[in-house]
Design an enzyme around this catalytic site. Structure first.
Site, PDB file in Angstrom:
ATOM      1  N   LEU A  80     -26.733  -2.816  17.289  1.00  0.00           N
ATOM      2  CA  LEU A  80     -25.852  -3.029  15.934  1.00  0.00           C
ATOM      3  C   LEU A  80     -27.017  -2.372  14.711  1.00  0.00           C
ATOM      4  O   LEU A  80     -26.348  -2.707  13.446  1.00  0.00           O
ATOM      5  CB  LEU A  80     -25.436  -4.233  16.158  1.00  0.00           C
ATOM      6  CG  LEU A  80     -24.090  -4.642  16.896  1.00  0.00           C
ATOM      7  CD1 LEU A  80     -23.889  -5.404  16.475  1.00  0.00           C
ATOM      8  CD2 LEU A  80     -22.897  -3.492  15.841  1.00  0.00           C
TER       9      LEU A  80
ATOM     10  N   LYS B 259     -41.841 -16.143  37.006  1.00  0.00           N
ATOM     11  CA  LYS B 259     -41.409 -15.740  35.994  1.00  0.00           C
ATOM     12  C   LYS B 259     -42.556 -17.058  34.762  1.00  0.00           C
ATOM     13  O   LYS B 259     -42.486 -16.134  33.977  1.00  0.00           O
ATOM     14  CB  LYS B 259     -40.580 -14.857  35.446  1.00  0.00           C
ATOM     15  CG  LYS B 259     -40.278 -13.386  35.565  1.00  0.00           C
ATOM     16  CD  LYS B 259     -39.072 -13.123  35.250  1.00  0.00           C
ATOM     17  CE  LYS B 259     -38.647 -11.889  34.247  1.00  0.00           C
ATOM     18  NZ  LYS B 259     -37.055 -12.062  34.601  1.00  0.00           N
TER      19      LYS B 259
ATOM     20  N   LYS C  86     -40.062  -3.444  24.636  1.00  0.00           N
ATOM     21  CA  LYS C  86     -41.201  -4.305  23.792  1.00  0.00           C
ATOM     22  C   LYS C  86     -42.202  -4.129  23.482  1.00  0.00           C
ATOM     23  O   LYS C  86     -43.098  -4.755  23.579  1.00  0.00           O
ATOM     24  CB  LYS C  86     -39.948  -5.522  23.387  1.00  0.00           C
ATOM     25  CG  LYS C  86     -39.150  -5.211  22.660  1.00  0.00           C
ATOM     26  CD  LYS C  86     -38.748  -6.768  22.443  1.00  0.00           C
ATOM     27  CE  LYS C  86     -37.175  -6.321  21.465  1.00  0.00           C
ATOM     28  NZ  LYS C  86     -37.143  -7.753  21.352  1.00  0.00           N
TER      29      LYS C  86
HETATM   30  P1  ATR Z   1     -36.933  -9.247  31.237  1.00  0.00           P
HETATM   31  O1  ATR Z   1     -37.227 -10.239  32.382  1.00  0.00           O
HETATM   32  O2  ATR Z   1     -36.012  -7.638  32.025  1.00  0.00           O
HETATM   33  O3  ATR Z   1     -37.172  -9.332  30.233  1.00  0.00           O
HETATM   34  P2  ATR Z   1     -34.087 -10.343  29.907  1.00  0.00           P
HETATM   35  O4  ATR Z   1     -32.684  -9.687  30.084  1.00  0.00           O
HETATM   36  O5  ATR Z   1     -34.572 -10.175  28.475  1.00  0.00           O
HETATM   37  O6  ATR Z   1     -34.867  -9.468  31.188  1.00  0.00           O
HETATM   38  O7  ATR Z   1     -34.039 -11.413  30.767  1.00  0.00           O
HETATM   39  C1  ATR Z   1     -32.865 -11.893  31.914  1.00  0.00           C
HETATM   40  C2  ATR Z   1     -33.033 -13.392  31.995  1.00  0.00           C
HETATM   41  O8  ATR Z   1     -31.665 -14.266  32.223  1.00  0.00           O
HETATM   42  C3  ATR Z   1     -34.143 -13.282  32.828  1.00  0.00           C
HETATM   43  O9  ATR Z   1     -34.991 -15.206  32.621  1.00  0.00           O
HETATM   44  C4  ATR Z   1     -32.901 -14.034  33.968  1.00  0.00           C
HETATM   45  O10 ATR Z   1     -33.604 -14.775  35.580  1.00  0.00           O
HETATM   46  P3  ATR Z   1     -34.396 -14.291  36.576  1.00  0.00           P
HETATM   47  O11 ATR Z   1     -36.095 -13.776  35.408  1.00  0.00           O
HETATM   48  O12 ATR Z   1     -34.591 -14.507  37.913  1.00  0.00           O
HETATM   49  O13 ATR Z   1     -34.272 -13.079  36.501  1.00  0.00           O
HETATM   50  C5  ATR Z   1     -31.846 -14.517  33.807  1.00  0.00           C
HETATM   51  N1  ATR Z   1     -31.036 -14.637  34.114  1.00  0.00           N
HETATM   52  C6  ATR Z   1     -29.797 -13.209  34.620  1.00  0.00           C
HETATM   53  N2  ATR Z   1     -29.291 -13.626  34.994  1.00  0.00           N
HETATM   54  C7  ATR Z   1     -29.308 -14.984  36.095  1.00  0.00           C
HETATM   55  C8  ATR Z   1     -28.544 -15.634  36.276  1.00  0.00           C
HETATM   56  N3  ATR Z   1     -27.318 -15.303  36.934  1.00  0.00           N
HETATM   57  N4  ATR Z   1     -28.537 -17.249  36.221  1.00  0.00           N
HETATM   58  C9  ATR Z   1     -29.581 -17.802  35.456  1.00  0.00           C
HETATM   59  N5  ATR Z   1     -30.367 -17.011  34.913  1.00  0.00           N
HETATM   60  C10 ATR Z   1     -30.234 -15.194  35.109  1.00  0.00           C
END
Ligand code: ATR
Length: 264
Positions: A15, A154, A65
């Site tokens: 957006l 992480k 980023k």
């Molecule tokens: P990135 O790690 O690439 O920066 P992000 O979209 O910024 O991605 O982060 C996604 C976050 O949502 C992560 O903390 C992810 O957890 P994981 O590190 O275990 O992947 C979390 N996340 C996404 N789906 C999830 C779910 N079904 N349950 C719990 N946490 C989830």
């Protein structure tokens, strides 16, 4: 005419063009703000265009980023400390990477009239936006920052940058004053975090970084339990405002029209 860009992948749903072009128009500036989907291999090319003044500035979004950093001449303290860049500009012929997510988050909290000072904050998630949130919370003098992430590794990595954060086992809900959902889960229709908030008393602050949908399940639960809630819309608006201010040296209005624009 000056040219600005937001780069990311995917980018269709950004957006930023809508918001920046609205402000460009309402401030009578001769510029255009566009979106461009990129592959990582094309990042360097965009930075070169900024260097050559073919592009006057850019926002960087997911997933670049951090990936953009090696191509930049200089980072601001905020970008350096979070290893996260969302705004690019040229200064003395150097391409500078800055992070306005921090000020965006901070301003959204200020606007909601919540005082983070001496509060315990629990962050869910450890993705790209979390270092910016931690940086802002520390600046606002939260007494304790706890991080819980499905993938514990992480969360542990974040501890290398921010030594005094506490890692919480995913599934546990410790005491907190403020809880921030920084997972991407709310973006889906079936967004159940599977966390038990039943023991949470009703004077907390539930904050979700997501603003589309307007109210995630996480915020619905927080509200049902009688807590203050806020979505990420103001964070988005104020990170954009800060970038706008850097590029155009003008402070645009955040009025009802701006908020409406983002609801469409
Ligand atoms: P990135 O790690 O690439 O920066 P992000 O979209 O910024 O991605 O982060 C996604 C976050 O949502 C992560 O903390 C992810 O957890 P994981 O590190 O275990 O992947 C979390 N996340 C996404 N789906 C999830 C779910 N079904 N349950 C719990 N946490 C989830």
């Amino acid at each position: 005419m000056k040219k600005f860009l937001v780069i990311g992948n995917p980018i269709e749903h950004s957006l930023s063009p809508k918001l920046h072009n609205y402000w460009i128009r309402s401030n009578g500036i001769d510029a255009i703000y566009e979106k461009q989907k990129l592959d990582e291999g094309e990042l360097e090319q965009v930075i070169l265009q900024i260097k050559k003044k073919k592009i006057d500035g850019a926002n960087v979004t997911v997933p670049f980023k951090k990936a953009v950093i090696p191509f930049l001449d200089e980072l601001t303290v905020e970008a350096q400390k979070t290893q996260s860049v969302n705004t690019l500009y040229l200064k003395n012929n150097n391409v500078i990477g800055h992070n306005t997510d921090i000020i965006g988050f901070e301003t959204s909290i200020e606007m909601s009239e919540y005082n983070v000072l001496n509060k315990e904050v629990l962050i869910l998630g450890a993705g790209g936006v979390v270092p910016s949130i931690i940086f802002a919370l520390k600046k606002m003098k939260a007494s304790k920052i706890k991080i819980s992430n499905r993938t514990k590794e992480k969360a542990k990595n974040l501890k290398n940058f921010f030594k005094d954060i506490e890692i919480i086992e995913w599934g546990n809900v410790p005491n907190f004053d403020m809880i921030i959902n920084a997972t991407s889960l709310g973006l889906k229709k079936e967004d159940n975090l599977n966390l038990d908030f039943s023991s949470v008393s009703g004077n907390k602050f539930f904050y979700d970084v997501i603003y589309n949908p307007n109210e995630t399940n996480f915020l619905k639960i927080g509200k049902k339990l009688g807590n203050k809630t806020l979505n990420g819309k103001l964070m988005f608006v104020y990170q954009a405002l800060s970038a706008f201010n850097i590029w155009h040296k003008q402070k645009p209005d955040v009025n009802e029209d701006v908020i409406k624009l983002l609801n469409k």
